[in-house]
Design an enzyme around this catalytic site. Structure first.
Site, PDB file in Angstrom:
ATOM      1  N   CYS A  27     -25.898 -12.972  42.790  1.00  0.00           N
ATOM      2  CA  CYS A  27     -25.271 -12.954  43.978  1.00  0.00           C
ATOM      3  C   CYS A  27     -25.560 -11.679  44.734  1.00  0.00           C
ATOM      4  CB  CYS A  27     -23.900 -13.406  43.909  1.00  0.00           C
ATOM      5  SG  CYS A  27     -22.675 -12.045  43.421  1.00  0.00           S
ATOM      6  N   ASP A  65     -26.821  -6.058  -2.146  1.00  0.00           N
ATOM      7  CA  ASP A  65     -27.696  -5.421  -1.415  1.00  0.00           C
ATOM      8  C   ASP A  65     -26.929  -3.747  -1.243  1.00  0.00           C
ATOM      9  OD1 ASP A  65     -29.827  -4.821  -0.029  1.00  0.00           O
ATOM     10  OD2 ASP A  65     -29.355  -6.003   1.899  1.00  0.00           O
ATOM     11  N   LYS A 108     -31.610 -14.349 -14.942  1.00  0.00           N
ATOM     12  CA  LYS A 108     -31.636 -13.368 -16.331  1.00  0.00           C
ATOM     13  C   LYS A 108     -31.677 -14.336 -17.398  1.00  0.00           C
ATOM     14  CE  LYS A 108     -29.451  -9.382 -14.131  1.00  0.00           C
ATOM     15  NZ  LYS A 108     -28.084  -8.701 -14.035  1.00  0.00           N
ATOM     16  N   CYS A 119     -20.053  -8.103  37.749  1.00  0.00           N
ATOM     17  CA  CYS A 119     -20.421  -8.429  39.108  1.00  0.00           C
ATOM     18  C   CYS A 119     -18.976  -8.688  39.790  1.00  0.00           C
ATOM     19  CB  CYS A 119     -20.938  -9.758  39.267  1.00  0.00           C
ATOM     20  SG  CYS A 119     -20.941 -10.524  40.655  1.00  0.00           S
ATOM     21  N   TYR A 162     -23.307  -5.254 -13.351  1.00  0.00           N
ATOM     22  CA  TYR A 162     -24.114  -6.335 -13.547  1.00  0.00           C
ATOM     23  C   TYR A 162     -24.963  -6.473 -15.066  1.00  0.00           C
ATOM     24  CZ  TYR A 162     -27.725  -3.627 -11.001  1.00  0.00           C
ATOM     25  OH  TYR A 162     -28.645  -2.499 -10.725  1.00  0.00           O
ATOM     26  N   LYS A 208     -27.757 -11.286  -5.693  1.00  0.00           N
ATOM     27  CA  LYS A 208     -28.356  -9.604  -5.680  1.00  0.00           C
ATOM     28  C   LYS A 208     -27.874  -9.327  -4.668  1.00  0.00           C
ATOM     29  CE  LYS A 208     -32.953  -7.574  -5.829  1.00  0.00           C
ATOM     30  NZ  LYS A 208     -32.726  -6.726  -5.064  1.00  0.00           N
ATOM     31  N   TYR A 264       1.953   2.371  -3.366  1.00  0.00           N
ATOM     32  CA  TYR A 264       0.718   2.896  -4.150  1.00  0.00           C
ATOM     33  C   TYR A 264       0.497   4.442  -3.666  1.00  0.00           C
ATOM     34  CZ  TYR A 264      -3.916   3.360  -5.982  1.00  0.00           C
ATOM     35  OH  TYR A 264      -5.246   3.883  -6.689  1.00  0.00           O
ATOM     36  N   ASP A 265       0.494   4.599  -2.388  1.00  0.00           N
ATOM     37  CA  ASP A 265       0.414   5.892  -1.922  1.00  0.00           C
ATOM     38  C   ASP A 265       1.526   6.923  -2.266  1.00  0.00           C
ATOM     39  OD1 ASP A 265      -1.881   4.868  -0.409  1.00  0.00           O
ATOM     40  OD2 ASP A 265      -0.594   4.835   1.412  1.00  0.00           O
ATOM     41  N   CYS A 298     -20.016 -15.819  43.154  1.00  0.00           N
ATOM     42  CA  CYS A 298     -21.362 -15.674  42.279  1.00  0.00           C
ATOM     43  C   CYS A 298     -21.469 -16.980  41.661  1.00  0.00           C
ATOM     44  CB  CYS A 298     -21.046 -14.607  41.628  1.00  0.00           C
ATOM     45  SG  CYS A 298     -22.411 -14.303  40.355  1.00  0.00           S
ATOM     46  N   CYS A 344     -25.421  -7.154  41.830  1.00  0.00           N
ATOM     47  CA  CYS A 344     -25.616  -8.616  40.604  1.00  0.00           C
ATOM     48  C   CYS A 344     -26.806  -9.274  40.802  1.00  0.00           C
ATOM     49  CB  CYS A 344     -24.365  -9.646  40.940  1.00  0.00           C
ATOM     50  SG  CYS A 344     -24.612 -11.135  40.267  1.00  0.00           S
ATOM     51  N   ASP A 403       1.026  -1.240  -0.049  1.00  0.00           N
ATOM     52  CA  ASP A 403      -0.183  -0.019  -0.098  1.00  0.00           C
ATOM     53  C   ASP A 403       0.819   1.287   0.135  1.00  0.00           C
ATOM     54  OD1 ASP A 403      -1.958  -1.759   0.057  1.00  0.00           O
ATOM     55  OD2 ASP A 403      -2.747  -1.191   2.253  1.00  0.00           O
TER      56      ASP A 403
HETATM   57  S1  IVH Z   1     -30.412  -6.344 -12.751  1.00  0.00           S
HETATM   58  C1  IVH Z   1     -33.567  -4.903 -15.367  1.00  0.00           C
HETATM   59  N1  IVH Z   1     -28.647  -7.522 -11.405  1.00  0.00           N
HETATM   60  O1  IVH Z   1     -31.862  -5.122  -7.620  1.00  0.00           O
HETATM   61  C2  IVH Z   1     -32.640  -5.429 -14.815  1.00  0.00           C
HETATM   62  N2  IVH Z   1     -29.895  -5.820 -10.357  1.00  0.00           N
HETATM   63  O2  IVH Z   1     -34.893  -4.841  -7.656  1.00  0.00           O
HETATM   64  C3  IVH Z   1     -32.353  -4.714 -13.317  1.00  0.00           C
HETATM   65  N3  IVH Z   1     -29.579  -5.681  -7.907  1.00  0.00           N
HETATM   66  O3  IVH Z   1     -32.227  -1.700  -8.743  1.00  0.00           O
HETATM   67  C4  IVH Z   1     -31.213  -4.959 -12.627  1.00  0.00           C
HETATM   68  N4  IVH Z   1     -28.103  -7.244  -7.910  1.00  0.00           N
HETATM   69  O4  IVH Z   1     -29.976  -2.232  -7.510  1.00  0.00           O
HETATM   70  C5  IVH Z   1     -29.581  -6.734 -11.389  1.00  0.00           C
HETATM   71  N5  IVH Z   1     -27.004  -9.026 -10.330  1.00  0.00           N
HETATM   72  C6  IVH Z   1     -27.712  -7.919 -10.313  1.00  0.00           C
HETATM   73  C7  IVH Z   1     -28.321  -7.110  -9.041  1.00  0.00           C
HETATM   74  C8  IVH Z   1     -29.426  -6.165  -9.089  1.00  0.00           C
HETATM   75  C9  IVH Z   1     -28.614  -6.142  -7.204  1.00  0.00           C
HETATM   76  C10 IVH Z   1     -30.560  -4.702  -7.597  1.00  0.00           C
HETATM   77  C11 IVH Z   1     -30.418  -3.461  -8.409  1.00  0.00           C
HETATM   78  C12 IVH Z   1     -31.800  -3.153  -9.038  1.00  0.00           C
HETATM   79  C13 IVH Z   1     -32.516  -3.922  -8.073  1.00  0.00           C
HETATM   80  C14 IVH Z   1     -34.099  -4.288  -8.619  1.00  0.00           C
END
Ligand code: IVH
Length: 675
Positions: free
Chosen positions: A415, A119, A294, A430, A227, A117, A37-38, A436, A412, A34
């Protein structure tokens, strides 16, 4: 320095930084420390200070942020950013494939691209001739906010694409998220600075991305996984006829992708993939809330089209929610092994993360203050995987008039001894020590637990009963139990008593490390106990050690050294140790091979997957005794990967890097040759 030589130097440093960032953040294969890099980054900033014209949109210096906005401009999406239909049960996946069959009037199984998916938050990133020119949030799907400056600071987002035959215009779509580890660190820093903490990685990612000062965003551990694409004009990617080929094209251009993606054929294979990701979920370094399936073939996607706001060709299969609302009915105070008093929330039972939860830890007074929680409050409960349920936050709008404050006890609850709270520590304790009975019970449970003396058949309930009936006061008393006394216990027959006595006898053969661990010295976990054993070799040496020599032990700092030292100065503890040894608790002498005879000296080894024969900590200890450095991540520096069952991404990575791989049996066999 002449203008041309500054330009050349700028160009060369820029390329080095791009390569290092790509290796580190996209490929997960760090190639330089690192600090290097810095240093290069500072050099580049310095050159651009002298020659502001070299500070182009794709300069790596953009990663450190700087621009402060007064507000976010809006950006109209050329192609709307859609949402996804949700599924929850296996049958939803089957119905999804059926709908596709019906609509296309075909019956062949469909090929699906499968992706966790993520988050986080959806973003759109526009590249023109390979240069990142704009980034936007999803907003309402039609119009989002311009967050270009912030997205540029995300470590794994390329400011310039790699390769030739790049598209003239390409809009990358993906998820910005905060990895779990980064989230923990950020929250700790926020806590230390008295700033607000975030409820979960998603909120932290959202809060970090919507900062008007991009320097703040730059300081947050955000990542992107691409994605899909929106607008695409020109380049090799335009020719891709499947979603997975598009993803491959994105990877070739240097964009980071989730490593768990796959393609499968048919709904049943989707179910299998969903279950596989479900099992992996806790081990992933980022939060996911389901799997997206998909239709892989883009022509079929085109034929299927959209219905209102979601494509007909995709489905988000969701895991059971990990967060739910419930009511805090009461708080009880539990006393632990070291006297620590833990407030436990008694909740209205709620189904969360796949199980019914009715208790959650509130940790300590600081945590209660931080949450501002009162009895009667509606709270958000989170349970992820095997993790203990947590109270995430309070829904203040739902606070009832009769809500009341949580009062920490001054005595406590078991005890009645005085409760002590040291200012520098979060926990209240405690002061009863072995007076105890709660502390005694916990100390004995710990002593008997699997990683300690591993006394088969001595469960928690039995320990509690034995302490309550005065059969035992401390771990040493266990070895003076006899058949008559055991049979006096409730629902404890002859056979169980004989088995327990036999288990106690077996447990006497242990290791010094396990024995030290079993004593339950504060902050002496398995790893520290092992280090102590390897360092001092005998119990007598540990007992006699002064603070200075304790600090020399690997990973032992001043605080832990103090705990060990104090423990060994307490006559009651020494008496128990002596009694245990007198009862026949023993261990083999530790013999350390000289460095040149240690087969793994200087080698870095990574353990992954489930090791069913020995368990991970045991394997780690044995490898360390043979000179190995056991690391948690695979890199070019790894010498050997030991892969147990269900090994995942580390195994694939090691295979890619051509690292030597052993299965568990190979390790067991090897260790046998060393016995
Ligand atoms: S595809 C039409 N791929 O899920 C296709 N979405 O409920 C739209 N998300 O707003 C998105 N992982 O933020 C796709 N591998 C993934 C995803 C993904 C998370 C989220 C994305 C989207 C939401 C849809």
């Amino acid at each position: 320095m002449s203008d041309t030589s500054l330009e050349n130097q700028h160009q060369s440093i820029k390329q080095q930084l791009e390569t290092f960032a790509y290796q580190y953040y996209v490929l997960d294969e760090p190639s330089v420390p690192d600090a290097e890099y810095d240093r290069l980054m500072q050099a580049l900033i310095e050159i651009e200070r002298k020659r502001p014209d070299l500070k182009t949109a794709d300069s790596p210096t953009q990663k450190v942020g700087g621009a402060v906005l007064s507000k976010f401009e809006s950006v109209a999406h050329e192609i709307p950013m859609l949402s996804l239909d949700n599924g929850f049960e296996d049958d939803d996946l089957k119905a999804f494939e059926q709908r596709i069959h019906d609509r296309l009037n075909i019956s062949e199984p469909i090929e699906f691209a499968c992706e966790p998916k993520l988050d986080g938050l959806a973003v759109s990133i526009m590249y023109e001739n390979g240069i990142l020119i704009r980034a936007a949030t999803r907003g309402d799907g039609q119009t989002g906010e311009n967050i270009t400056e912030n997205v540029k600071t995300i470590a794994n987002v390329p400011l310039r694409l790699l390769g030739d035959n790049l598209p003239q215009r390409m809009e990358v779509r993906g998820e910005v998220f905060m990895p779990k580890h980064g989230f923990e660190t950020l929250n700790q820093t926020q806590k230390d600075n008295g700033a607000k903490t975030f409820a979960n990685p998603r909120n932290a990612a959202a809060g970090s991305l919507r900062q008007l000062d991009s320097k703040i965003t730059a300081s947050r551990p955000l990542r992107l996984y691409a994605y899909s694409v929106g607008v695409v004009e020109g380049g090799e990617i335009e020719a891709a006829d499947t979603h997975s080929k598009r993803l491959m094209a994105l990877a070739k251009m240097g964009l980071p992708l989730c490593k768990e993606t796959d393609t499968v054929v048919g709904a049943q294979a989707c179910v299998d993939y969903f279950n596989k990701i479900g099992r992996l979920r806790d081990q992933l370094s980022y939060d996911i809330d389901g799997v997206v399936f998909k239709v892989n073939n883009l022509a079929l996607q085109g034929r299927l089209g959209f219905v209102s706001k979601a494509p007909r060709w995709a489905l988000a299969q969701k895991f059971p929610a990990q967060e739910e609302l419930t009511v805090l009915n009461d708080v009880e105070f539990q006393v632990g092994r070291t006297g620590a008093i833990t407030p436990v929330a008694r909740l209205q039972p709620v189904f969360v993360g796949g199980v019914t939860v009715s208790n959650a830890t509130l940790h300590n007074q600081d945590e209660i203050n931080r949450l501002g929680v009162m009895i009667g409050d509606t709270v958000i409960i989170r349970r992820a995987g095997d993790v203990i349920p947590q109270v995430v936050s309070v829904v203040l709008e739902k606070r009832p008039a009769e809500a009341h404050h949580i009062v920490f006890p001054e005595h406590c609850p078991v005890c009645e001894s005085h409760v002590e709270k040291i200012d520098s520590e979060a926990v209240a304790r405690c002061t009863g020590g072995l007076v105890c009975s709660a502390q005694r019970k916990e100390a004995i449970k710990h002593f008997a637990s699997r990683k300690a003396l591993d006394i088969d058949g001595l469960g928690d309930k039995l320990v509690e009963q034995m302490v309550e009936q005065g059969l035992i006061l401390n771990p040493a008393d266990l070895f003076h139990l006899d058949l008559a006394r055991l049979c006096s216990l409730d629902r404890f027959g002859d056979k169980s008593a004989v088995n327990l006595l036999r288990a106690l006898d077996t447990a006497k053969n242990t290791t010094l490390a396990k024995f030290l661990y079993s004593l339950g010295i504060r902050e002496v976990g398995e790893a520290t106990a092992r280090n102590l054993a390897l360092h001092f070799l005998t119990l007598e040496n540990v007992v006699a050690a002064d603070k200075e020599s304790l600090i020399e032990v690997q990973d032992v700092g001043e605080i832990v050294a103090n705990h060990i030292y104090e423990f060994m100065r307490e006559p009651a503890n020494i008496e128990i140790i002596e009694k245990l040894v007198a009862s026949g608790v023993k261990w083999p002498k530790i013999e350390i091979a000289p460095a040149d005879q240690q087969p793994f000296a200087g080698k870095t080894i990574v353990l992954t997957g489930t090791l069913s024969q020995m368990g991970r900590s045991e394997a780690k200890a044995k490898l360390q005794e043979l000179g190995a450095k056991v690391s948690s991540s695979v890199s070019a520096k790894t010498d050997l990967l030991v892969a147990g069952e269900k090994a995942g991404s580390k195994l694939s990575k090691a295979t890619e890097l051509g690292i030597e791989i052993w299965d568990e049996q190979a390790l067991v066999d090897f260790l046998k040759t060393r016995d």
